[in-house]
Design an enzyme around this catalytic site. Structure first.
Site, PDB file in Angstrom:
ATOM      1  N   GLY A  20      -7.258  56.131 -17.831  1.00 24.06           N
ATOM      2  CA  GLY A  20      -8.078  55.135 -17.234  1.00 24.06           C
ATOM      3  C   GLY A  20      -9.507  54.994 -18.082  1.00 24.06           C
ATOM      4  O   GLY A  20     -10.055  53.829 -18.088  1.00 24.06           O
TER       5      GLY A  20
ATOM      6  N   GLY B  78      -0.181  57.698 -20.245  1.00 23.45           N
ATOM      7  CA  GLY B  78       0.763  58.678 -19.956  1.00 23.45           C
ATOM      8  C   GLY B  78       2.252  58.639 -20.776  1.00 23.45           C
ATOM      9  O   GLY B  78       2.503  59.510 -21.465  1.00 23.45           O
TER      10      GLY B  78
ATOM     11  N   LYS C 116       1.911  46.077 -16.496  1.00 21.12           N
ATOM     12  CA  LYS C 116       0.937  44.886 -16.085  1.00 21.12           C
ATOM     13  C   LYS C 116       0.049  44.427 -17.092  1.00 21.12           C
ATOM     14  O   LYS C 116      -0.805  45.152 -17.485  1.00 21.12           O
ATOM     15  CB  LYS C 116       0.172  45.259 -14.656  1.00 21.12           C
ATOM     16  CG  LYS C 116       1.132  45.570 -13.763  1.00 21.12           C
ATOM     17  CD  LYS C 116       0.143  45.444 -12.419  1.00 21.12           C
ATOM     18  CE  LYS C 116       0.765  45.345 -10.806  1.00 21.12           C
ATOM     19  NZ  LYS C 116      -0.165  45.857  -9.998  1.00 21.12           N
TER      20      LYS C 116
END
Ligand code: AMP
Length: 400
Positions: A380, A357, A206
């Site tokens: 994150g 990841g 995204k």
């Protein structure tokens, strides 16, 4: 400006009891640690503390047990694996005690009876509701177990929890561990003082997740390579047909703005020129390489021409930052673009920083992890840091 903080170098010569917030949020399979990368990453900090004769109390979260004990998320298997890894690392038998509670009388007694150089792991922080709530009383109880606090959990530094922020109010010294320091050094360089030419590779699902990072890195980058599903919002924003590829209509304005900045010469923005398409996503589905995406087809990876184009852009780089896969990396054959980029990054002498990841997994899959300058452990947290945010766990460290 980068925030300056104290580190292990500032540890007192008689450190006493040291509470280390680690990131032992590892995958478990039937009660066994199935990937111990995160545990291994803390060994430099733990070995340094052991050498100084510190009595080391370790704490971490694991999974999402939602504030109450849940045996599926017990850290006990981590204590066993850590003991094995420390023993290998230090060349002698190093037991790691396990405390079945996180705070309270038993934890206090066990921490008091630790020998200098000894290790004790507390049960999962998130078995306590006070952890995620950053409850001052829970933070105080944790702090009571030690004299000095060390944060080595970069991956949790974007969360203001009791073990990352609250606790620092109750102890005189809050130091960065080796892993925390290394993460902040590399990511700080990528954000504030990159070597040029500086190439940023962004991929993944995204745009909306990566916009703050894109906007922040666009200030420093010379070249931005876009891959993954987010490329199709950029192509659609230019009126190029994208078939049934993933697309975020509400992000076209942002994509156009970045395209305009690139046209104005602020940086070079490269988009895929060919694609691997299939009618649907499934392993072994028949795929095709195209330069124009036909109706009814989904673009699931960058094509071979794009791979060479991106490899050429990377060849002259002195610094590279990579986050996010170039295609649906989990489903072969759509992993090839990501693997090609991993190889291209490894082939350059540039300072290379990899995070996220799938990009990290790609680097491991082609056995090139040791060719990267830095592989970030915190997905994150690294994205937030790179977008210019101050991480609460970093802000809470004792200033230098
Ligand atoms: P992120 O967490 O944003 O780095 O996104 C990773 C996810 O993006 C992975 O699960 C990939 O399968 C997915 N992805 C990458 N490229 C594509 C694509 N072309 N179409 C759909 N999903 C994609």
């Amino acid at each position: 400006m980068p925030h300056s903080f104290r580190s292990l170098r500032d540890l007192p010569s008689q450190p006493g009891r040291v509470l280390v917030r680690a990131d032992f949020n590892v995958p478990l399979d039937h009660g066994r640690v199935s990937d111990d990368t995160r545990i291994r990453e803390t060994l430099p900090t733990l070995a340094a503390l052991h050498a100084k004769g510190a009595r080391v109390i370790l704490c971490s979260h694991l999974g999402r047990p939602k504030g109450k004990p849940d045996p599926r998320y017990s850290l006990r298997p981590v204590a066993e694996r850590l003991s094995r890894l420390l023993s290998e690392h230090l060349g002698r038998d190093v037991p790691v005690g396990f405390c079945p509670v996180t705070v309270g009388l038993e934890a206090e007694e066990m921490s008091q009876s630790l020998e200098p150089g000894g290790f004790l792991l507390l049960e999962n922080l998130r078995f306590q509701p006070g952890e995620e709530a950053n409850d001052p009383e829970f933070a105080r109880q944790l702090a009571q177990l030690a004299d000095v606090y060390i944060n080595d959990a970069f991956g949790s530094a974007h969360r203001a929890h009791a073990s990352t922020v609250g606790i620092t109010r109750h102890l005189p010294l809050a130091l960065a561990g080796r892993l925390m320091e290394k993460e902040l050094q590399y990511l700080g360089r990528a954000l504030h003082t990159p070597e040029h030419p500086y190439v940023v590779i962004l991929g993944g699902a995204k745009i909306s997740d990566k916009i703050p990072v894109l906007a922040s890195l666009a200030r420093q980058a010379d070249v931005i390579l876009i891959g993954g599903a987010m490329a199709y919002t950029f192509l659609a924003a230019q009126g190029i047909a994208i078939g049934d590829s993933l697309f975020e209509p509400e992000q076209t304005a942002t994509a156009r703005d970045l395209l305009q900045q690139s046209q104005a010469g602020k940086f070079q923005l490269l988009l895929p020129v060919d694609h691997v398409v299939a009618p649907r996503l499934a392993p072994g589905v028949k795929s095709e390489i195209v330069t124009e995406i036909p109706a009814g087809q989904k673009a699931l990876d960058i094509g071979p021409q794009t791979r060479s184009l991106y490899a050429s852009a990377l060849a002259g780089a002195r610094m590279i930052l990579w986050n996010g896969p170039m295609g649906v990396f989990e489903v072969p054959p759509f992993d090839q673009g990501t693997l090609a980029v991993a190889q291209a990054v490894a082939a350059t002498p540039a300072v290379s920083i990899v995070g996220g990841g799938d990009s990290v997994a790609a680097v491991h899959a082609v056995h090139l992890a040791d060719r990267m300058s830095h592989i970030s452990t915190g997905g994150g947290a690294s994205l937030e840091y790179l977008s210019g945010a101050v991480l609460p766990g970093v802000a809470a460290l004792t200033p230098a």
